[in-house]
Design a protein around this motif. Structure first.
Motif, PDB file in Angstrom:
ATOM      1  N   ILE A  39     156.973  32.422  11.408  1.00  0.00           N
ATOM      2  CA  ILE A  39     156.015  32.391  12.278  1.00  0.00           C
ATOM      3  C   ILE A  39     155.251  30.933  12.249  1.00  0.00           C
ATOM      4  O   ILE A  39     154.867  30.613  11.059  1.00  0.00           O
ATOM      5  CB  ILE A  39     154.802  33.203  12.267  1.00  0.00           C
ATOM      6  N   LYS A  40     155.791  30.332  13.268  1.00  0.00           N
ATOM      7  CA  LYS A  40     155.231  28.596  13.236  1.00  0.00           C
ATOM      8  C   LYS A  40     154.839  28.435  14.555  1.00  0.00           C
ATOM      9  O   LYS A  40     155.910  28.529  15.604  1.00  0.00           O
ATOM     10  CB  LYS A  40     156.127  27.737  12.441  1.00  0.00           C
ATOM     11  N   ASP A  41     154.011  27.653  14.871  1.00  0.00           N
ATOM     12  CA  ASP A  41     153.469  27.131  16.234  1.00  0.00           C
ATOM     13  C   ASP A  41     153.458  28.168  17.086  1.00  0.00           C
ATOM     14  O   ASP A  41     153.904  28.078  18.630  1.00  0.00           O
ATOM     15  CB  ASP A  41     154.390  25.927  16.677  1.00  0.00           C
ATOM     16  N   GLY A  42     153.008  29.309  17.042  1.00  0.00           N
ATOM     17  CA  GLY A  42     153.076  30.400  17.784  1.00  0.00           C
ATOM     18  C   GLY A  42     154.288  31.196  18.448  1.00  0.00           C
ATOM     19  O   GLY A  42     154.079  32.005  19.104  1.00  0.00           O
ATOM     20  N   THR A  43     155.122  30.764  17.551  1.00  0.00           N
ATOM     21  CA  THR A  43     156.548  31.313  17.894  1.00  0.00           C
ATOM     22  C   THR A  43     157.196  32.074  16.860  1.00  0.00           C
ATOM     23  O   THR A  43     157.082  31.621  15.481  1.00  0.00           O
ATOM     24  CB  THR A  43     157.691  30.118  18.108  1.00  0.00           C
ATOM     25  N   VAL A  44     157.607  33.314  16.922  1.00  0.00           N
ATOM     26  CA  VAL A  44     158.519  34.141  15.813  1.00  0.00           C
ATOM     27  C   VAL A  44     160.020  33.885  15.941  1.00  0.00           C
ATOM     28  O   VAL A  44     160.566  33.713  16.862  1.00  0.00           O
ATOM     29  CB  VAL A  44     158.228  35.594  16.038  1.00  0.00           C
ATOM     30  N   TYR A  45     160.442  33.432  14.708  1.00  0.00           N
ATOM     31  CA  TYR A  45     161.765  32.868  14.497  1.00  0.00           C
ATOM     32  C   TYR A  45     162.457  33.949  13.615  1.00  0.00           C
ATOM     33  O   TYR A  45     161.803  34.362  12.630  1.00  0.00           O
ATOM     34  CB  TYR A  45     162.149  31.559  13.950  1.00  0.00           C
ATOM     35  N   GLU A  46     163.476  34.414  13.751  1.00  0.00           N
ATOM     36  CA  GLU A  46     164.332  35.448  13.156  1.00  0.00           C
ATOM     37  C   GLU A  46     165.308  34.670  12.407  1.00  0.00           C
ATOM     38  O   GLU A  46     166.261  33.774  12.799  1.00  0.00           O
ATOM     39  CB  GLU A  46     165.173  36.339  13.867  1.00  0.00           C
ATOM     40  N   LYS A  47     165.536  34.968  10.998  1.00  0.00           N
ATOM     41  CA  LYS A  47     166.578  34.270  10.215  1.00  0.00           C
ATOM     42  C   LYS A  47     168.031  34.916  10.594  1.00  0.00           C
ATOM     43  O   LYS A  47     168.287  35.907  10.746  1.00  0.00           O
ATOM     44  CB  LYS A  47     166.016  34.554   8.733  1.00  0.00           C
ATOM     45  N   THR A  48     168.860  34.058  10.698  1.00  0.00           N
ATOM     46  CA  THR A  48     170.112  34.413  10.821  1.00  0.00           C
ATOM     47  C   THR A  48     171.056  34.373   9.765  1.00  0.00           C
ATOM     48  O   THR A  48     171.949  34.855   9.407  1.00  0.00           O
ATOM     49  CB  THR A  48     171.166  33.434  12.108  1.00  0.00           C
ATOM     50  N   SER A  49     170.879  33.228   8.772  1.00  0.00           N
ATOM     51  CA  SER A  49     171.360  33.013   7.597  1.00  0.00           C
ATOM     52  C   SER A  49     170.962  31.880   6.942  1.00  0.00           C
ATOM     53  O   SER A  49     170.050  31.304   7.415  1.00  0.00           O
ATOM     54  CB  SER A  49     172.940  32.454   7.786  1.00  0.00           C
ATOM     55  N   CYS A  50     171.189  31.448   5.663  1.00  0.00           N
ATOM     56  CA  CYS A  50     170.435  30.610   5.059  1.00  0.00           C
ATOM     57  C   CYS A  50     171.778  29.519   4.309  1.00  0.00           C
ATOM     58  O   CYS A  50     172.873  30.214   3.913  1.00  0.00           O
ATOM     59  CB  CYS A  50     169.968  30.997   3.685  1.00  0.00           C
ATOM     60  N   ALA A  51     171.446  28.558   3.755  1.00  0.00           N
ATOM     61  CA  ALA A  51     172.844  27.689   3.090  1.00  0.00           C
ATOM     62  C   ALA A  51     172.116  26.770   2.049  1.00  0.00           C
ATOM     63  O   ALA A  51     171.009  26.254   2.262  1.00  0.00           O
ATOM     64  CB  ALA A  51     173.594  26.802   4.252  1.00  0.00           C
ATOM     65  N   VAL A  52     172.849  26.308   1.070  1.00  0.00           N
ATOM     66  CA  VAL A  52     172.724  25.319   0.251  1.00  0.00           C
ATOM     67  C   VAL A  52     173.406  24.271   0.158  1.00  0.00           C
ATOM     68  O   VAL A  52     174.769  24.385  -0.023  1.00  0.00           O
ATOM     69  CB  VAL A  52     172.601  26.128  -1.359  1.00  0.00           C
ATOM     70  N   GLU A  53     172.752  23.150   0.515  1.00  0.00           N
ATOM     71  CA  GLU A  53     173.815  21.912   0.831  1.00  0.00           C
ATOM     72  C   GLU A  53     173.198  20.989  -0.273  1.00  0.00           C
ATOM     73  O   GLU A  53     172.327  21.201  -0.952  1.00  0.00           O
ATOM     74  CB  GLU A  53     173.650  21.156   2.023  1.00  0.00           C
ATOM     75  N   ALA A  64     162.863  34.874  18.075  1.00  0.00           N
ATOM     76  CA  ALA A  64     162.834  36.469  18.265  1.00  0.00           C
ATOM     77  C   ALA A  64     162.362  36.711  19.504  1.00  0.00           C
ATOM     78  O   ALA A  64     161.045  37.008  19.555  1.00  0.00           O
ATOM     79  CB  ALA A  64     162.216  36.971  17.081  1.00  0.00           C
ATOM     80  N   GLU A  65     163.061  36.827  20.704  1.00  0.00           N
ATOM     81  CA  GLU A  65     162.653  37.310  21.945  1.00  0.00           C
ATOM     82  C   GLU A  65     161.619  38.293  22.095  1.00  0.00           C
ATOM     83  O   GLU A  65     160.729  38.485  22.762  1.00  0.00           O
ATOM     84  CB  GLU A  65     163.715  37.143  23.099  1.00  0.00           C
ATOM     85  N   ASP A  66     161.942  39.568  21.155  1.00  0.00           N
ATOM     86  CA  ASP A  66     161.322  40.553  21.443  1.00  0.00           C
ATOM     87  C   ASP A  66     160.064  40.756  20.406  1.00  0.00           C
ATOM     88  O   ASP A  66     159.504  41.689  20.153  1.00  0.00           O
ATOM     89  CB  ASP A  66     162.278  41.982  21.114  1.00  0.00           C
ATOM     90  N   GLU A  67     159.868  39.711  19.727  1.00  0.00           N
ATOM     91  CA  GLU A  67     158.639  39.750  18.811  1.00  0.00           C
ATOM     92  C   GLU A  67     157.387  38.716  19.194  1.00  0.00           C
ATOM     93  O   GLU A  67     157.710  37.732  19.962  1.00  0.00           O
ATOM     94  CB  GLU A  67     159.257  39.228  17.478  1.00  0.00           C
ATOM     95  N   LYS A  68     156.354  39.075  18.846  1.00  0.00           N
ATOM     96  CA  LYS A  68     155.380  38.009  19.009  1.00  0.00           C
ATOM     97  C   LYS A  68     154.500  37.918  18.073  1.00  0.00           C
ATOM     98  O   LYS A  68     154.303  38.742  17.156  1.00  0.00           O
ATOM     99  CB  LYS A  68     154.487  38.379  20.467  1.00  0.00           C
ATOM    100  N   GLY A  94     154.307  50.672  19.321  1.00  0.00           N
ATOM    101  CA  GLY A  94     152.766  50.182  19.119  1.00  0.00           C
ATOM    102  C   GLY A  94     153.153  48.763  18.620  1.00  0.00           C
ATOM    103  O   GLY A  94     154.272  48.163  17.874  1.00  0.00           O
ATOM    104  N   ALA A  95     152.054  47.884  18.573  1.00  0.00           N
ATOM    105  CA  ALA A  95     152.186  46.588  18.183  1.00  0.00           C
ATOM    106  C   ALA A  95     150.962  46.267  17.223  1.00  0.00           C
ATOM    107  O   ALA A  95     150.966  45.066  16.632  1.00  0.00           O
ATOM    108  CB  ALA A  95     151.834  45.714  19.347  1.00  0.00           C
ATOM    109  N   ASP A  96     150.253  47.159  16.776  1.00  0.00           N
ATOM    110  CA  ASP A  96     149.173  46.780  15.730  1.00  0.00           C
ATOM    111  C   ASP A  96     149.684  47.574  14.350  1.00  0.00           C
ATOM    112  O   ASP A  96     149.693  48.802  14.223  1.00  0.00           O
ATOM    113  CB  ASP A  96     147.890  47.458  16.289  1.00  0.00           C
ATOM    114  N   TYR A  97     150.005  46.628  13.485  1.00  0.00           N
ATOM    115  CA  TYR A  97     150.618  47.127  12.292  1.00  0.00           C
ATOM    116  C   TYR A  97     149.518  47.102  11.191  1.00  0.00           C
ATOM    117  O   TYR A  97     148.872  46.158  10.854  1.00  0.00           O
ATOM    118  CB  TYR A  97     151.821  46.114  11.870  1.00  0.00           C
TER     119      TYR A  97
END
Length: 148
Positions: A39-53, A64-68, A94-97
């Motif tokens: 969660i950053k700048d009011g947006t929720v992002y979902e991880k798809t993968s990680c890499a080590v370069e 994450a379109e379905d998350e807020k 529900g949305a209150d965890y």
């Protein structure tokens, strides 16, 4: 120390850079790799993968379109600071965890073990992880779980 980048994953796209952190500690990169959401700048992002370069850690995310982002208050830091993680009860509807417990870790390895655990035990109750996020706006990790 290395650089950490968040890149936007777009099917067939050019993977644009969203955010970056210079000279990040390996422990912090590992904690972020363990998270399913950012969660950053009011947006929720979902991880798809990680890499080590070479000299760079990369986390690929999609919006994450379905998350807020939830409007929760920032957790109170522990008496001696450290890393904070909230255990919140996940419910399909529900949305209150509900906040179940707040952990404060002085050691990043201890935080990592909790973030990656499939089960946590709090007050004699077992909780099963559904997802984990890093909420940069509140400077905390959130462990979502269902009561078993």
């Amino acid at each position: 120390m290395a650089r950490l980048e968040y890149r936007l994953y777009e099917e067939g796209g050019d993977l644009p850079l969203l955010y970056y952190y210079e000279a990040i500690e390996r422990e912090e990169a590992a904690l972020r790799f363990a998270c399913d959401y950012l969660i950053k700048d009011g947006t929720v992002y979902e991880k798809t993968s990680c890499a080590v370069e070479p000299d760079c850690y990369v986390i690929y995310v999609k919006t994450a379109e379905d998350e807020k982002a939830m409007p929760w208050d920032r957790p109170s830091p522990g008496v001696s600071g450290g890393l904070c993680m909230e255990l919140r009860e996940y419910r399909e509807t529900g949305a209150d965890y509900r906040l179940v417990h707040t952990f404060s870790f002085q050691d990043s390895l201890e935080a990592m073990l909790h973030l990656q655990a499939n089960y946590l035990y709090v007050d004699g109750q077992e909780w099963y992880r559904t997802s984990v996020e890093i909420d940069e706006e509140r400077e905390t990790f959130v462990y979502y779980a269902e009561m078993t």
